[in-house]
Write a protein that holds these residues in place. Structure first.
Motif, PDB file in Angstrom:
ATOM      1  N   GLN A   1      -4.103   3.366  -3.920  1.00  0.00           N
ATOM      2  CA  GLN A   1      -5.457   3.115  -4.808  1.00  0.00           C
ATOM      3  C   GLN A   1      -6.167   4.006  -4.826  1.00  0.00           C
ATOM      4  O   GLN A   1      -5.652   5.028  -4.627  1.00  0.00           O
ATOM      5  CB  GLN A   1      -6.646   1.715  -4.569  1.00  0.00           C
ATOM      6  CG  GLN A   1      -7.074   1.249  -5.243  1.00  0.00           C
ATOM      7  CD  GLN A   1      -8.307   0.338  -4.394  1.00  0.00           C
ATOM      8  OE1 GLN A   1      -9.167   0.940  -3.515  1.00  0.00           O
ATOM      9  NE2 GLN A   1      -9.025  -0.008  -5.174  1.00  0.00           N
ATOM     10  N   GLY A   2      -6.679   4.669  -6.081  1.00  0.00           N
ATOM     11  CA  GLY A   2      -7.672   5.718  -6.140  1.00  0.00           C
ATOM     12  C   GLY A   2      -7.524   6.505  -7.007  1.00  0.00           C
ATOM     13  O   GLY A   2      -6.413   6.134  -7.655  1.00  0.00           O
ATOM     14  N   ALA A   3      -8.415   7.578  -7.188  1.00  0.00           N
ATOM     15  CA  ALA A   3      -7.961   9.127  -8.218  1.00  0.00           C
ATOM     16  C   ALA A   3      -7.223   9.916  -7.065  1.00  0.00           C
ATOM     17  O   ALA A   3      -6.776  10.867  -6.387  1.00  0.00           O
ATOM     18  CB  ALA A   3      -9.247   9.106  -7.876  1.00  0.00           C
ATOM     19  N   VAL A   4      -5.536   8.891  -7.182  1.00  0.00           N
ATOM     20  CA  VAL A   4      -4.540   9.448  -6.747  1.00  0.00           C
ATOM     21  C   VAL A   4      -3.826  11.315  -6.713  1.00  0.00           C
ATOM     22  O   VAL A   4      -3.882  12.564  -6.782  1.00  0.00           O
ATOM     23  CB  VAL A   4      -2.927   8.955  -6.803  1.00  0.00           C
ATOM     24  CG1 VAL A   4      -1.426   9.926  -6.159  1.00  0.00           C
ATOM     25  CG2 VAL A   4      -3.730   7.903  -5.998  1.00  0.00           C
ATOM     26  N   ARG A   5      -4.106  11.061  -8.382  1.00  0.00           N
ATOM     27  CA  ARG A   5      -3.621  12.742  -8.851  1.00  0.00           C
ATOM     28  C   ARG A   5      -4.862  13.655  -9.022  1.00  0.00           C
ATOM     29  O   ARG A   5      -4.358  14.614  -9.042  1.00  0.00           O
ATOM     30  CB  ARG A   5      -3.565  12.391 -10.170  1.00  0.00           C
ATOM     31  CG  ARG A   5      -2.467  11.678 -10.872  1.00  0.00           C
ATOM     32  CD  ARG A   5      -1.804  11.658 -12.100  1.00  0.00           C
ATOM     33  NE  ARG A   5      -1.007  10.740 -11.910  1.00  0.00           N
ATOM     34  CZ  ARG A   5       0.675  11.180 -11.906  1.00  0.00           C
ATOM     35  NH1 ARG A   5       0.877  12.162 -11.241  1.00  0.00           N
ATOM     36  NH2 ARG A   5       1.579  10.257 -12.300  1.00  0.00           N
ATOM     37  N   GLU A   6      -5.889  13.139  -9.258  1.00  0.00           N
ATOM     38  CA  GLU A   6      -7.473  14.563  -8.239  1.00  0.00           C
ATOM     39  C   GLU A   6      -6.810  14.755  -6.840  1.00  0.00           C
ATOM     40  O   GLU A   6      -7.390  16.206  -7.338  1.00  0.00           O
ATOM     41  CB  GLU A   6      -8.695  13.661  -8.428  1.00  0.00           C
ATOM     42  CG  GLU A   6      -8.914  13.377 -10.005  1.00  0.00           C
ATOM     43  CD  GLU A   6      -8.282  11.558 -10.910  1.00  0.00           C
ATOM     44  OE1 GLU A   6      -9.146  11.439 -11.648  1.00  0.00           O
ATOM     45  OE2 GLU A   6      -7.551  11.451  -9.787  1.00  0.00           O
TER      46      GLU A   6
END
Length: 201
Positions: A10-15
């Motif tokens: 979950q969350g802003a992985v690619r960032e």
């Protein structure tokens, strides 16, 4: 070449992946437990901590993450990731992974509409780190081994315990990668300290 993983439940992985880039670093999106075996460091993104814990359990990560931490490999939690790492959570019977000696309070800054951005001095990193707070937790108390790295209005928002790093805010949602590069250096130093010298001939 060191390998740093970003837990992709979950969350802003690619960032996070983008912020961790370094010439000597391969960044891995972690979706399977067995991927942890090849990593030298691991990042827990933000998101919703209760949902994240449910997914950790669902996909069998819980014991593997505890073992990863026990091995001394560096871990970095942002926002919900910080909550996942904490020993204690205010208002709950116990924490989740309980790998970092601190008590945290969920949603301490209020609801989504009360999100904000600011610039913070972070010890050992820089005097002007960009920080995005979104339904952010606070670190209420820390143990003796925990070093406070940053505060906002007198409240703790970033800390380090040996190879464990955590912050209340989202550095990955800015163009400022210095906090991530601090973690990359932490992983680099951890690897260097565990390298065995060649036997004398």
């Amino acid at each position: 070449m060191m390998k740093i993983g970003v837990l992709a439940l979950q969350g802003a992985v690619r960032e996070h992946v983008k912020s961790l880039q370094a010439p000597d670093c391969e960044v891995v999106i972690v979706k399977r437990v067995e991927q942890l075996n090849d990593l030298d460091g691991l990042v827990f993104p933000g998101g919703e901590s209760t949902t994240m814990r449910r997914l950790v359990d669902k996909y069998g990560f819980f014991e593997a993450l505890k073992e990863f931490s026990a091995s001394g490999k560096p871990m970095f939690g942002t926002c919900a990731g910080l909550i996942l790492m904490a020993e204690d959570i205010s208002g709950q019977d116990q924490g989740h992974l309980q790998v970092m000696d601190m008590e945290v309070e969920r949603n301490a800054f209020g609801r989504q509409r009360e999100s904000f951005e600011t610039t913070l001095p972070v010890l050992g990193v820089a005097e002007d780190i960009e920080a995005v707070f979104i339904r952010a937790p606070l670190i209420k108390n820390v143990g003796e081994r925990v070093e406070i790295l940053a505060e906002y209005n007198g409240e703790i928002v970033a800390a380090r315990q040996d190879n464990l790093l955590a912050c209340s805010f989202h550095p990955e949602l800015t163009t400022d990668i210095r906090f991530h590069q601090y973690f990359v250096q932490l992983v680099r130093e951890s690897l260097e300290s565990t390298e065995q010298p060649l036997a004398a001939t």
